[in-house]
Design a protein around this motif. Structure first.
Motif, short mmCIF file in Angstrom:
data_model
loop_
_atom_site.label_atom_id
_atom_site.label_comp_id
_atom_site.label_asym_id
_atom_site.label_seq_id
_atom_site.Cartn_x
_atom_site.Cartn_y
_atom_site.Cartn_z
N UNK A 1 37.43 -49.77 100.57
CA UNK A 1 38.84 -49.87 100.17
C UNK A 1 39.37 -48.45 99.93
N UNK A 2 38.55 -47.64 99.25
CA UNK A 2 38.93 -46.27 98.94
C UNK A 2 39.14 -45.42 100.18
N UNK A 3 38.29 -45.62 101.19
CA UNK A 3 38.41 -44.84 102.42
C UNK A 3 39.80 -45.03 103.04
N UNK A 4 40.22 -46.28 103.16
CA UNK A 4 41.52 -46.54 103.80
C UNK A 4 42.67 -46.09 102.91
N UNK A 5 42.56 -46.32 101.61
CA UNK A 5 43.63 -45.88 100.70
C UNK A 5 43.79 -44.36 100.74
N UNK A 6 42.66 -43.68 100.78
CA UNK A 6 42.64 -42.22 100.85
C UNK A 6 43.35 -41.74 102.12
N UNK A 7 43.03 -42.38 103.24
CA UNK A 7 43.69 -42.03 104.50
C UNK A 7 45.19 -42.28 104.40
N UNK A 8 45.55 -43.36 103.73
CA UNK A 8 46.97 -43.71 103.62
C UNK A 8 47.73 -42.70 102.77
N UNK A 9 47.00 -42.05 101.85
CA UNK A 9 47.66 -41.01 101.06
C UNK A 9 48.00 -39.82 101.93
N UNK A 10 47.18 -39.64 102.98
CA UNK A 10 47.55 -38.71 104.04
C UNK A 10 47.38 -37.23 103.74
N UNK A 11 46.90 -36.90 102.56
CA UNK A 11 46.75 -35.49 102.22
C UNK A 11 48.08 -34.77 102.37
N UNK A 12 48.08 -33.68 103.08
CA UNK A 12 49.31 -32.91 103.24
C UNK A 12 50.17 -33.48 104.38
N UNK A 13 49.57 -34.43 105.10
CA UNK A 13 50.23 -34.91 106.31
C UNK A 13 50.89 -36.28 106.06
N UNK A 14 52.16 -36.25 105.66
CA UNK A 14 52.86 -37.49 105.31
C UNK A 14 52.92 -38.47 106.48
N UNK A 15 53.18 -37.94 107.67
CA UNK A 15 53.36 -38.81 108.83
C UNK A 15 52.11 -39.63 109.10
N UNK A 16 50.94 -39.01 108.98
CA UNK A 16 49.73 -39.77 109.27
C UNK A 16 49.49 -40.79 108.15
N UNK A 17 49.83 -40.44 106.92
CA UNK A 17 49.70 -41.39 105.82
C UNK A 17 50.54 -42.63 106.05
N UNK A 18 51.79 -42.45 106.47
CA UNK A 18 52.68 -43.59 106.73
C UNK A 18 52.12 -44.54 107.77
N UNK A 19 51.37 -43.98 108.71
CA UNK A 19 50.81 -44.81 109.77
C UNK A 19 49.84 -45.86 109.22
N UNK A 20 49.35 -45.67 108.02
CA UNK A 20 48.40 -46.63 107.44
C UNK A 20 49.08 -47.80 106.74
N UNK A 21 50.40 -47.96 106.96
CA UNK A 21 51.09 -49.09 106.37
C UNK A 21 50.63 -50.41 107.01
#
Ligand code: 1Q0
Length: 215
Positions: A62-82
């Motif tokens: 669960x944490x792996x996907x949530x972490x990816x969704x946070x996207x770090x500095x890259x907002x666009x990639x985070x949004x893709x995890x919606x």
């Protein structure tokens, strides 16, 4: 479904999250999907420490996907995890999904969680159909059908240990706050379709991209 005022785990919450996860245009909202899993983790935690390694594994995923969704500095990639489809699109475009070696991509992580959801669907089906056999036995049977072939020999031994910690039927009734068999039937009657629907949609969507056998 009965409410359990005195307990952390609520089957009704699992049902709500998995139901809300499915959108009208046949996509999966990942946050709801993960929240459904989070609630299932509470169930495992209620069963005690022998199952701890399984809940830890699920919590980690669960944490792996949530972490990816946070996207770090890259907002666009985070949004893709919606949603599942946008995650797949983005991870493919960026070469994040690896079809040859094991990586912690979102796609691979959802695939593994979803296989476990099939296990749960089979287990709950059996629990509803076969009141005379022990839940432990039903767990093992569902495991052999849905998960064992995806696990190493060592994991399969660990799973055997976990089955020993699966309680008898009355304990299950208690955790879902069902007062009698009719109560369990009601719980299962609403849980099974919700789990089945999100499982099928997730599997079919991954299959469209040949992602059912990611390492
Ligand atoms: C209810 C009792 C639960 C007993 C569950 C035993 C079945 C599964 C045993 C799996 C052991 C494997 C542990 C970890 C394996 C990982 O290697 C594997 C792959 O990950 P990776 O990254 O190392 O390649 N992980 C998985 O395959 C995930 C497996 C998760 C199993 C999730 C079990 C979900 C339990 C849900 C709670 C049940 C709620 C029942 C409600 C009943 C209501 C009447």
């Amino acid at each position: 479904i009965p409410q359990c005022p005195d307990q952390r785990f609520q089957m009704s919450r699992v049902v709500r999250e998995f139901t809300d996860a499915v959108t009208e245009d046949q996509d999966v909202l990942l946050e709801h999907y993960l929240s459904g899993w989070e609630e299932l983790v509470k169930f495992m935690e209620a069963l005690g420490s022998v199952l701890g390694f399984i809940s830890q594994d699920v919590t980690g995923k669960i944490g792996v996907v949530r972490e990816l969704a946070l996207g770090g500095s890259d907002r666009a990639s985070g949004d893709a995890y919606r949603t599942l489809r946008s995650m797949i699109r983005m991870e493919l475009a960026r070469g994040i999904v690896n079809f040859r070696v094991k990586t912690a991509s979102g796609c691979r992580t959802v695939l593994v969680l979803n296989r476990a959801l099939k296990w749960l669907e089979l287990f709950l089906e059996k629990l509803g159909r076969d009141k005379r056999r022990s839940p432990s036995e039903l767990c093992r049977e569902a495991y052999l059908q849905a998960l064992a072939r995806h696990h190493s020999w060592l994991m399969q031994r660990a799973a055997e240990l976990a089955f020993l910690a699966v309680p008898e039927r009355p304990e299950f009734l208690h955790i879902v706050c069902a007062r009698d068999e009719q109560g369990v039937a009601r719980v299962l009657g609403s849980a099974l379709p919700a789990i089945g629907r999100v499982y099928n949609l997730t599997r079919d969507t991954l299959a469209e991209h040949n992602m059912l056998n990611l390492p």
